[in-house]
Design an enzyme around this catalytic site. Structure first.
Site, PDB file in Angstrom:
ATOM      1  N   HIS A   1      29.912  41.714  41.476  1.00 55.04           N
ATOM      2  CA  HIS A   1      30.404  40.822  40.398  1.00 55.04           C
ATOM      3  C   HIS A   1      29.374  40.126  39.620  1.00 55.04           C
ATOM      4  O   HIS A   1      28.809  39.282  39.843  1.00 55.04           O
ATOM      5  CB  HIS A   1      31.051  39.845  41.145  1.00 55.04           C
TER       6      HIS A   1
ATOM      7  N   GLU B   1      32.128  39.342  53.335  1.00 57.91           N
ATOM      8  CA  GLU B   1      31.431  38.164  53.051  1.00 57.91           C
ATOM      9  C   GLU B   1      30.839  37.251  54.170  1.00 57.91           C
ATOM     10  O   GLU B   1      31.135  36.214  54.259  1.00 57.91           O
ATOM     11  CB  GLU B   1      32.202  37.441  52.083  1.00 57.91           C
TER      12      GLU B   1
ATOM     13  N   ASP C   1      32.268  44.102  38.223  1.00 59.71           N
ATOM     14  CA  ASP C   1      32.827  43.537  36.923  1.00 59.71           C
ATOM     15  C   ASP C   1      31.942  42.891  36.394  1.00 59.71           C
ATOM     16  O   ASP C   1      30.614  42.827  37.106  1.00 59.71           O
ATOM     17  CB  ASP C   1      34.083  42.956  37.154  1.00 59.71           C
TER      18      ASP C   1
ATOM     19  N   GLU D   1      33.359  46.367  44.173  1.00 61.93           N
ATOM     20  CA  GLU D   1      34.149  45.219  43.388  1.00 61.93           C
ATOM     21  C   GLU D   1      33.509  45.205  41.922  1.00 61.93           C
ATOM     22  O   GLU D   1      33.735  43.850  41.466  1.00 61.93           O
ATOM     23  CB  GLU D   1      34.504  44.151  44.146  1.00 61.93           C
TER      24      GLU D   1
ATOM     25  N   ASN E   1      30.838  44.072  53.718  1.00 61.14           N
ATOM     26  CA  ASN E   1      30.978  44.144  52.367  1.00 61.14           C
ATOM     27  C   ASN E   1      30.348  42.579  52.061  1.00 61.14           C
ATOM     28  O   ASN E   1      31.069  41.720  52.652  1.00 61.14           O
ATOM     29  CB  ASN E   1      32.291  44.248  51.836  1.00 61.14           C
TER      30      ASN E   1
HETATM   31  O1  G2I Z   1      37.353  36.745  44.310  1.00 62.39           O
HETATM   32  C1  G2I Z   1      36.888  38.029  44.183  1.00 62.39           C
HETATM   33  C2  G2I Z   1      36.859  39.022  45.018  1.00 62.39           C
HETATM   34  C3  G2I Z   1      35.706  38.698  45.946  1.00 62.39           C
HETATM   35  N1  G2I Z   1      35.430  39.526  47.094  1.00 62.39           N
HETATM   36  C4  G2I Z   1      36.290  39.930  47.661  1.00 62.39           C
HETATM   37  C5  G2I Z   1      37.828  40.195  47.191  1.00 62.39           C
HETATM   38  O2  G2I Z   1      38.735  40.075  48.081  1.00 62.39           O
HETATM   39  C6  G2I Z   1      38.128  38.895  46.001  1.00 62.39           C
HETATM   40  O3  G2I Z   1      39.448  39.308  45.470  1.00 62.39           O
HETATM   41  C7  G2I Z   1      40.105  38.289  45.130  1.00 62.39           C
HETATM   42  C8  G2I Z   1      41.466  38.706  44.187  1.00 62.39           C
HETATM   43  O4  G2I Z   1      41.138  39.607  43.377  1.00 62.39           O
HETATM   44  C9  G2I Z   1      42.126  37.447  43.914  1.00 62.39           C
HETATM   45  O5  G2I Z   1      43.341  37.801  43.409  1.00 62.39           O
HETATM   46  O6  G2I Z   1      40.176  37.477  46.046  1.00 62.39           O
HETATM   47  C10 G2I Z   1      40.770  36.166  45.615  1.00 62.39           C
HETATM   48  C11 G2I Z   1      40.972  35.023  46.715  1.00 62.39           C
HETATM   49  O7  G2I Z   1      39.903  35.233  47.420  1.00 62.39           O
HETATM   50  C12 G2I Z   1      42.171  36.390  45.084  1.00 62.39           C
HETATM   51  O8  G2I Z   1      42.626  35.310  44.235  1.00 62.39           O
HETATM   52  C13 G2I Z   1      43.905  34.754  44.878  1.00 62.39           C
HETATM   53  C14 G2I Z   1      44.265  33.340  44.422  1.00 62.39           C
HETATM   54  O9  G2I Z   1      43.173  32.650  44.735  1.00 62.39           O
HETATM   55  C15 G2I Z   1      45.476  32.637  45.003  1.00 62.39           C
HETATM   56  O10 G2I Z   1      45.812  31.684  44.489  1.00 62.39           O
HETATM   57  C16 G2I Z   1      46.676  34.057  44.862  1.00 62.39           C
HETATM   58  O11 G2I Z   1      47.641  33.218  45.594  1.00 62.39           O
HETATM   59  O12 G2I Z   1      45.083  35.771  44.653  1.00 62.39           O
HETATM   60  C17 G2I Z   1      46.081  35.396  45.446  1.00 62.39           C
HETATM   61  C18 G2I Z   1      47.314  36.292  45.275  1.00 62.39           C
HETATM   62  O13 G2I Z   1      47.525  36.558  44.265  1.00 62.39           O
END
Ligand code: G2I
Length: 461
Positions: A235, A158, A265, A263, A199
């Site tokens: 997304h 990103e 969805d 990714e 990405n």
């Molecule tokens: O945001 C969706 C995706 C966008 N592209 C990059 C990916 O890496 C990203 O994945 C998401 C995860 O699926 C989430 O799980 O990235 C988020 C953060 O940018 C992740 O969320 C975080 C929560 O915001 C936190 O509060 C939490 O501690 O997940 C963390 C671990 O569970």
């Protein structure tokens, strides 16, 4: 990567013990086949994201293992997990995902080495003349740790603003746009065989942001910087898959790069309306068809397994239902549309009769009738030997995710995995040339394949 169609359908006539039998092998690409199997037959992969907590949910792991052949760790390879303080590394969570993948014959997309988000505070607080050293050390240590275990790395994640300009973050602030080439070169030195990706989201269609990505990767290619691919996160909002997605993918692959949907969805307001679920099915099919139509689109990954483990409701309150499986992990219309776009269908009857080994005294035919979440299977044993069978016990292995809920004309145990069906009191005797039939009903998680191998009273049929 070239795409090859390997769907097969073989029909042959075999003369066995004076009987003429038709043998039909099961068809790759036939109904109810797992997404990964359909995808592989088309020369692509079908992946999912998994987090460490997902690994202790047996419903999620059963679907992941049955349906997908690529895993992206949801969070476990990000900087805040892997190097929470300067020089101290933690690969335990990422290793857990890799070992799940390896034990299920899945490959891994490493996600990610450099990203402005989920970046521990110590990196952002470094004096700018120390950022490059920290970034290179992080990349080298992590990519070396996973060397040979990841198919691809999202080296920089990103990096763009919506207008196509470079995002200001700890890395670009300290090093300018050159940090991206430096990151790619550092990753390549650590793991020369991993495919190296940039990405981003909102670069699926042709727009200012994807133009920015296009310009950058064109320059990197021209400069000989090691870059192999561009990840389109995808997304989406229901009904908004860009019509220029295919052409956009093609302009990247024309540069000699791979592209991947990394990714996927497709979110909507919850509770989901049936109209939105139908639109989502159309959207998923469009994305899969786009990838199949572009020769260096190497695969599609969904972000999560089902709606219940998706990031969407947490990030977009009131929205969700963004994946192919509902909150109870039942396949949604998008699942069927994806399978169909990959060349399969979901409700049909498959008849499988493996050719018996020479001198076999038995043949087995079975036919499966499958629907979204369930199937019935009918099995017929024929005594092709010269001696009567007095009491039978037929061993076979159910496809992953299949669980027997009831049986007729046999008692079968256990309910999944390697099972044995035994005669009941009224059908244990089968005369030479005679047959006996039994069957069962089962639930499944997407793989509706019939067993391919049967052993009767210790002898393979
Ligand atoms: O945001 C969706 C995706 C966008 N592209 C990059 C990916 O890496 C990203 O994945 C998401 C995860 O699926 C989430 O799980 O990235 C988020 C953060 O940018 C992740 O969320 C975080 C929560 O915001 C936190 O509060 C939490 O501690 O997940 C963390 C671990 O569970």
């Amino acid at each position: 990567m070239s795409k090859t169609a390997t769907g097969l359908a073989v029909t042959s006539a075999l003369a066995v013990g004076g009987l003429l039998l038709a043998a039909v092998t099961s068809q790759a690409g036939a109904a109810g086949t797992a997404l990964k199997t359909l995808a592989e037959a088309k020369g692509i992969y079908f992946g999912t994201a998994l987090t460490q907590s997902n690994l202790s949910n047996s419903t999620i792991t059963a679907i992941a293992g049955a349906q997908f052949d690529m895993v992206t760790p949801g969070n476990e390879m990000k900087w805040d997990t892997t190097e929470p303080s300067n020089g101290s590394y933690n690969f335990g969570p990422g290793d857990a995902i890799v070992s799940f993948a390896q034990s299920h014959n899945m490959r891994v997309r490493g996600h990610n080495l450099v990203w402005h988000s989920q970046l521990p505070g110590w990196v952002s607080s470094l004096p700018s003349n120390q950022v490059q050293g920290a970034m290179e050390a992080h990349i080298t240590t992590e990519a070396t740790h996973y060397k040979g275990k990841v198919y691809a790395w999202d080296v920089v994640n990103e990096p763009f603003n919506e207008d196509g300009s470079l995002r200001a973050d700890a890395f670009s602030n300290a090093m300018g746009s050159g940090y991206i080439a430096d990151a790619l070169r550092t990753a390549h030195a650590a793991d020369p065989n991993a495919k190296l990706y940039l990405n981003d989201y909102n670069i699926e269609g042709q727009n200012a942001k994807s133009d920015g990505m296009y310009k950058l990767v064109s320059q990197l290619k021209a400069q000989g910087v090691p870059i192999d691919g561009v990840g389109l996160e995808s997304h989406f909002i229901v009904g908004q898959v860009p019509s220029s997605m295919r052409a956009n993918m093609q302009r990247f692959t024309a540069l000699g790069l791979d592209v991947a949907v990394t990714e996927l969805d497709d979110r909507m307001q919850t509770p989901a309306s049936s109209a939105n679920l139908a639109q989502q099915a159309t959207d998923y099919a469009a994305v899969v068809s786009n990838c199949l139509a572009v020769s260096h689109c190497v695969g599609v990954s969904q972000w999560g397994v089902g709606d219940a483990d998706s990031w969407i409701p947490g990030a977009f309150p009131g929205q969700g239902a963004a994946t192919m499986y509902d909150n109870n992990y039942q396949p949604k219309p998008a699942y069927n549309a994806t399978a169909t776009a990959l060349g399969g269908s979901t409700t049909t009857t498959t008849t499988t009769t493996p050719p018996p080994p020479p001198n076999s005294t038995c043949t087995v035919t079975d036919s499966v009738n499958a629907w979204n979440t369930g199937l019935t299977e009918s099995i017929t044993i024929t005594n092709t030997g010269t001696a009567p069978i007095n009491g039978w016990s037929l061993a076979f292995t159910l496809a992953g995710g299949q669980t027997i809920t009831s049986a007729w004309n046999a008692s079968i145990s256990p309910a999944s995995g390697q099972v044995t069906a035994k005669n009941v009191d009224y059908n244990g005797s089968v005369a030479p040339g005679g047959s006996v039939s039994f069957g069962f009903q089962a639930t499944h998680t997407g793989d509706t394949a019939a067993p391919g191998d049967f052993t009767l009273n210790g002898t393979r049929c």
